[in-house]
Design a protein around this motif. Structure first.
Motif, PDB file in Angstrom:
ATOM      1  N   PHE A  35       0.829  -1.206   0.000  1.00 43.56           N
ATOM      2  CA  PHE A  35       0.000   0.000   0.000  1.00 43.56           C
ATOM      3  C   PHE A  35       0.862   1.255   0.000  1.00 43.56           C
ATOM      4  O   PHE A  35       1.865   1.325   0.715  1.00 43.56           O
ATOM      5  N   GLY A  36       0.458   2.197  -0.810  1.00 49.44           N
ATOM      6  CA  GLY A  36       1.087   3.507  -0.778  1.00 49.44           C
ATOM      7  C   GLY A  36       2.505   3.548  -1.300  1.00 49.44           C
ATOM      8  O   GLY A  36       3.233   4.508  -1.069  1.00 49.44           O
ATOM      9  N   VAL A  37       2.904   2.541  -2.029  1.00 52.61           N
ATOM     10  CA  VAL A  37       4.301   2.466  -2.446  1.00 52.61           C
ATOM     11  C   VAL A  37       4.538   3.201  -3.771  1.00 52.61           C
ATOM     12  O   VAL A  37       5.673   3.419  -4.164  1.00 52.61           O
ATOM     13  N   GLY A  38       3.461   3.571  -4.429  1.00 55.11           N
ATOM     14  CA  GLY A  38       3.613   4.366  -5.654  1.00 55.11           C
ATOM     15  C   GLY A  38       3.145   3.686  -6.922  1.00 55.11           C
ATOM     16  O   GLY A  38       3.498   4.103  -8.020  1.00 55.11           O
ATOM     17  N   LYS A  39       2.303   2.677  -6.784  1.00 47.69           N
ATOM     18  CA  LYS A  39       1.825   1.940  -7.964  1.00 47.69           C
ATOM     19  C   LYS A  39       1.035   2.861  -8.895  1.00 47.69           C
ATOM     20  O   LYS A  39       1.286   2.918 -10.099  1.00 47.69           O
ATOM     21  N   THR A  40       0.070   3.546  -8.325  1.00 45.28           N
ATOM     22  CA  THR A  40      -0.759   4.439  -9.127  1.00 45.28           C
ATOM     23  C   THR A  40       0.096   5.525  -9.770  1.00 45.28           C
ATOM     24  O   THR A  40      -0.088   5.867 -10.947  1.00 45.28           O
ATOM     25  N   THR A  41       1.035   6.033  -8.994  1.00 49.61           N
ATOM     26  CA  THR A  41       1.907   7.092  -9.509  1.00 49.61           C
ATOM     27  C   THR A  41       2.707   6.594 -10.700  1.00 49.61           C
ATOM     28  O   THR A  41       2.811   7.275 -11.722  1.00 49.61           O
ATOM     29  N   ASN A 150      11.373   2.928  -4.722  1.00 48.30           N
ATOM     30  CA  ASN A 150      10.911   4.301  -4.791  1.00 48.30           C
ATOM     31  C   ASN A 150      11.652   5.139  -3.768  1.00 48.30           C
ATOM     32  O   ASN A 150      11.744   4.768  -2.606  1.00 48.30           O
ATOM     33  N   PHE A 152      11.566   7.851  -1.501  1.00 48.49           N
ATOM     34  CA  PHE A 152      10.791   8.843  -0.774  1.00 48.49           C
ATOM     35  C   PHE A 152      11.763   9.738   0.011  1.00 48.49           C
ATOM     36  O   PHE A 152      12.772   9.263   0.530  1.00 48.49           O
ATOM     37  N   GLU A 153      11.430  11.014   0.072  1.00 49.02           N
ATOM     38  CA  GLU A 153      12.370  11.980   0.653  1.00 49.02           C
ATOM     39  C   GLU A 153      12.768  11.639   2.080  1.00 49.02           C
ATOM     40  O   GLU A 153      13.917  11.782   2.478  1.00 49.02           O
ATOM     41  N   ASP A 179      12.112   7.194  -9.153  1.00 51.43           N
ATOM     42  CA  ASP A 179      11.140   8.150  -8.644  1.00 51.43           C
ATOM     43  C   ASP A 179       9.907   7.988  -9.521  1.00 51.43           C
ATOM     44  O   ASP A 179       9.901   8.429 -10.666  1.00 51.43           O
ATOM     45  N   ALA A 180       8.920   7.350  -8.949  1.00 54.57           N
ATOM     46  CA  ALA A 180       7.752   6.975  -9.744  1.00 54.57           C
ATOM     47  C   ALA A 180       6.996   8.187 -10.257  1.00 54.57           C
ATOM     48  O   ALA A 180       6.155   8.068 -11.148  1.00 54.57           O
TER      49      ALA A 180
END
Ligand code: GTP
Ligand code: MG
Lengths: 208, 163
Positions: A35-41, A150, A152-153, A179-180
């Protein structure tokens, strides 16, 4: 300059007019990860993302209700996928499916991984464990996959070798940072996947 | 692109926390998609499996041009599918464009295949250009599925790089 005139014995099968449009061949790429790992992005970065849902009858529910005058009352579960298409020349279409990573969605993965070009497993270094399940899954299925981490900052930066070790990934499986959100970076991930799939298709050991 | 909100659909299942996603519309759709779930199966008369081998989500379908014997017996989405499939159309695209779940589209497509109104567009790797002295009796190339077709993968690779 050699003559381009085609007196080759067999011209390619002349397609009917309407067949000039639309895909002629489709390839599937899965985008998996927690979840929230950037798939949609990621899917959105390389293609125009569109809604697609699927649902599955929960056949293992004890009393599946049978047809009631043709109108079914079955228990189903609905899942939304991230769906994108990259249209290349000559009717080649690459379809992207971003799917939730939890085990209960694996019925979709079975569907999607059959005949797939490959899969991108997205990972987040703050929650590496969340990508274990996906990696195991594709290893078992023999689906070519790459692991894209991914960046993430607020996450510590790790280099691919460290991540490979932490996730116990085979040496031949590409691991890369991405960087997705950036199209170029997301595209690189896909390129690396296709390269990997090509290597596997060239060698032996790939299932049919 | 967004088909619009599904009113009153309960947001559940995904447990997506109220993270600050960049695309609120999309996320809203994803949550709403967990909503009313039984009705579409009325369309398929309760069957959840097509006859024959299951169609892949990226199977490409094409209308055969044959006329349905009894057009009235086709479900409305099936008529739309036939219209769209005058050009090759992948199942996933049909599901997305007609806003029906993939499982439903697959059953409806199965019926249209069974009744000869749709055809599966098969992929056969284009034969290598025969060399001038090629023997006509050369064995036909083995059929390779697209995902294992090295020439196809190379094309995809080149074009992705060039995008
Ligand atoms: N810094 C950074 N942020 C990212 C990256 N990829 C995604 N994000 C952000 O992370 C958040 C979650 O991304 P999503 O693409 O929604 O993740 P997802 O995997 O689709 O999430 P679920 O569908 O909820 O499982 C969003 O706010 C994105 O903008 C990345 O590579 N770097
Ligand atoms: Mg998502």
């Amino acid at each position: 300059m050699s003559s381009a005139r085609s007196n080759s014995p067999e011209a390619p099968e002349a397609p009917a007019d309407e067949r000039l449009d639309g895909p002629r061949v489709a390839l599937k790429i899965l985008v998996a990860g927690g979840f929230g790992v950037g798939k949609t992005t990621l899917v959105g970065a390389v293609s125009e993302i569109r809604p697609l849902r699927t649902e599955e009858a929960l056949t293992d529910v004890g009393s599946a209700v049978d047809d009631l005058d043709g109108v079914a009352a079955k228990t189903t579960t609905t899942v939304a996928m991230d769906f994108g298409r990259i249209t290349l020349r000559d009717g080649v279409a690459v379809y992207l499916f971003g799917t939730p990573g939890q085990e209960r969605f694996w019925f979709m993965w079975n569907e999607l991984s059959r005949g797939a070009l490959g899969a991108v497993v997205l990972a987040d270094t703050r929650r590496l464990m969340a990508s274990f399940a996906s990696i195991d899954y594709f290893e078992r299925k023999g689906t070519p996959f790459v692991v894209a981490v991914n960046c993430f900052e607020d996450a510590d930066r790790y280099e691919p070798p460290e991540i490979r070790t932490a996730l116990d990934i085979d040496p031949h499986v590409p691991v890369l940072l991405c960087d997705a959100r950036r199209t170029g970076s997301a595209k690189e991930v896909l390129v690396s996947l296709v390269e990997h799939a090509l290597r596997l298709a060239g060698g032996s050991g790939r299932r049919g | 692109m967004d088909p619009g909100d599904t009113p009153g659909a309960p947001a559940r299942d995904h447990g997506v926390p109220a993270r600050d996603h960049g695309a609120p519309g999309r996320e809203r759709w994803l949550d709403a998609a967990a909503g009313p779930i039984v009705r579409p199966y009325a369309v398929t008369r309760g069957r959840t499996r097509p006859s024959g081998e299951p169609l892949d989500i990226v199977t490409i379908l094409v209308a055969t041009g044959r006329r349905p014997a009894e057009p009235g017996r086709l479900a409305r989405p099936q008529r739309r599918m036939l219209a769209l499939c005058r050009r090759p159309y992948a199942l996933a695209d049909l599901a997305s464009d007609l806003d029906l779940p993939f499982g439903v589209i697959r059953v409806l497509a199965g019926d249209l295949l069974d009744s000869g109104l749709l055809d599966v567009q098969r992929w056969s790797a284009p034969a290598a250009v025969p060399s001038p002295g090629a023997d006509a009796a050369a064995p036909p190339p083995a059929t390779v599925p697209p995902h294992l077709d090295q020439n196809l993968l190379r094309r995809v690779l080149d074009e992705l790089r060039a995008l």
